[in-house]
Scaffold this motif. Structure first.
Motif, PDB file in Angstrom:
ATOM      1  N   ARG A  46      27.833  23.317  36.444  1.00 18.16           N
ATOM      2  CA  ARG A  46      29.058  23.672  35.602  1.00 18.16           C
ATOM      3  C   ARG A  46      28.272  25.001  34.863  1.00 18.16           C
ATOM      4  O   ARG A  46      29.002  25.727  34.761  1.00 18.16           O
ATOM      5  CB  ARG A  46      29.480  22.702  34.877  1.00 18.16           C
ATOM      6  N   VAL A  47      27.166  24.894  34.220  1.00 20.06           N
ATOM      7  CA  VAL A  47      26.664  25.759  33.472  1.00 20.06           C
ATOM      8  C   VAL A  47      26.583  26.990  34.464  1.00 20.06           C
ATOM      9  O   VAL A  47      26.601  28.118  33.790  1.00 20.06           O
ATOM     10  CB  VAL A  47      25.362  25.252  32.842  1.00 20.06           C
TER      11      VAL A  47
ATOM     12  N   CYS B 157      28.185  27.885  36.915  1.00 17.73           N
ATOM     13  CA  CYS B 157      29.744  28.515  37.060  1.00 17.73           C
ATOM     14  C   CYS B 157      29.838  29.495  35.717  1.00 17.73           C
ATOM     15  O   CYS B 157      30.300  30.537  35.841  1.00 17.73           O
ATOM     16  CB  CYS B 157      30.568  27.300  37.463  1.00 17.73           C
ATOM     17  N   ILE B 158      29.757  28.931  34.742  1.00 19.36           N
ATOM     18  CA  ILE B 158      29.882  29.534  33.486  1.00 19.36           C
ATOM     19  C   ILE B 158      29.217  30.902  33.341  1.00 19.36           C
ATOM     20  O   ILE B 158      29.723  31.917  32.946  1.00 19.36           O
ATOM     21  CB  ILE B 158      29.739  28.660  32.119  1.00 19.36           C
ATOM     22  N   VAL B 159      27.812  30.688  33.566  1.00 19.53           N
ATOM     23  CA  VAL B 159      26.825  31.927  33.488  1.00 19.53           C
ATOM     24  C   VAL B 159      27.243  32.970  34.466  1.00 19.53           C
ATOM     25  O   VAL B 159      27.397  34.291  34.307  1.00 19.53           O
ATOM     26  CB  VAL B 159      25.365  31.610  33.797  1.00 19.53           C
TER      27      VAL B 159
ATOM     28  N   GLY C 280      30.363  33.436  35.894  1.00 16.53           N
ATOM     29  CA  GLY C 280      31.331  33.972  35.523  1.00 16.53           C
ATOM     30  C   GLY C 280      31.466  34.897  34.355  1.00 16.53           C
ATOM     31  O   GLY C 280      31.981  36.048  34.524  1.00 16.53           O
ATOM     32  N   ALA C 281      30.437  34.876  33.302  1.00 14.67           N
ATOM     33  CA  ALA C 281      29.984  35.746  32.390  1.00 14.67           C
ATOM     34  C   ALA C 281      29.373  36.895  32.918  1.00 14.67           C
ATOM     35  O   ALA C 281      29.860  38.306  32.376  1.00 14.67           O
ATOM     36  CB  ALA C 281      29.210  34.928  31.403  1.00 14.67           C
TER      37      ALA C 281
ATOM     38  N   LEU D 253      36.393  35.123  39.668  1.00 17.34           N
ATOM     39  CA  LEU D 253      36.540  34.304  38.261  1.00 17.34           C
ATOM     40  C   LEU D 253      37.317  33.098  38.425  1.00 17.34           C
ATOM     41  O   LEU D 253      36.984  32.188  37.638  1.00 17.34           O
ATOM     42  CB  LEU D 253      37.157  35.444  37.397  1.00 17.34           C
TER      43      LEU D 253
ATOM     44  N   CYS E 125      35.137  30.491  39.681  1.00 13.20           N
ATOM     45  CA  CYS E 125      34.376  29.920  38.602  1.00 13.20           C
ATOM     46  C   CYS E 125      34.904  29.104  37.721  1.00 13.20           C
ATOM     47  O   CYS E 125      34.323  27.958  37.133  1.00 13.20           O
ATOM     48  CB  CYS E 125      33.518  31.060  38.130  1.00 13.20           C
ATOM     49  N   ALA E 126      36.068  29.487  37.253  1.00 12.57           N
ATOM     50  CA  ALA E 126      36.826  28.632  36.250  1.00 12.57           C
ATOM     51  C   ALA E 126      37.348  27.146  36.835  1.00 12.57           C
ATOM     52  O   ALA E 126      37.130  26.341  36.079  1.00 12.57           O
ATOM     53  CB  ALA E 126      38.189  29.705  35.876  1.00 12.57           C
TER      54      ALA E 126
ATOM     55  N   MET F 128      34.245  25.172  36.603  1.00 11.53           N
ATOM     56  CA  MET F 128      33.982  24.739  35.246  1.00 11.53           C
ATOM     57  C   MET F 128      35.167  23.614  34.748  1.00 11.53           C
ATOM     58  O   MET F 128      34.847  23.029  33.860  1.00 11.53           O
ATOM     59  CB  MET F 128      34.371  25.914  34.322  1.00 11.53           C
TER      60      MET F 128
END
Length: 119
Positions: A37-38, A40-42, A44-45, A59, A62-63, A66
């Motif tokens: 999950r982390v 995916c967040i990274v 996406g950023a 995007l 990735c969401a 998350m």
């Protein structure tokens, strides 16, 4: 008269995993999924910051990761193996109905050793 099978001891390979082993396995699975999950967040950023091509596709993926991964992680972390009566029911499911499982022999009929401490 019902024919009884000879007593067959339960093998150690049929034994359930200990509670500590089960808990450790579930904790590792949870931490691994939260790590994904982390990631995916990274990712996406980074994709938003770099204005990557096909951002409209990456995007939402990735969401979705998350949002769905924490839900799945909690479900899998709380999941436990089936109880013994379910395991044994599946094991003896393929036996014929007139056969009795080996554990149905009474304690008096089972072979046993007597250990005498006065030797």
């Amino acid at each position: 008269m019902v024919k009884r099978q000879a007593y067959q001891p339960i093998l150690i390979t049929d034994a359930a995993r200990s509670q500590d082993d089960q808990l450790t396995s579930r904790q590792r699975r949870y931490v691994l999924m939260m790590g994904i999950r982390v990631a995916c967040i990274v990712a996406g950023a980074i994709l938003v910051g770099a204005q990557a091509p096909m951002l409209w596709l990456w995007l939402p993926l990735c969401a979705l990761g998350m949002v769905l991964i924490p839900w799945l992680a909690v479900l899998l972390a709380n999941d436990r193996p089936p109880k013994d009566e379910h395991r044994l029911a599946n094991k003896f499911h393929h036996q014929q109905r007139d056969e009795t499982p080996p554990m149905s022999i009474t304690a008096e009929e089972r072979p046993h050793r007597v250990i005498d401490a006065d030797l």
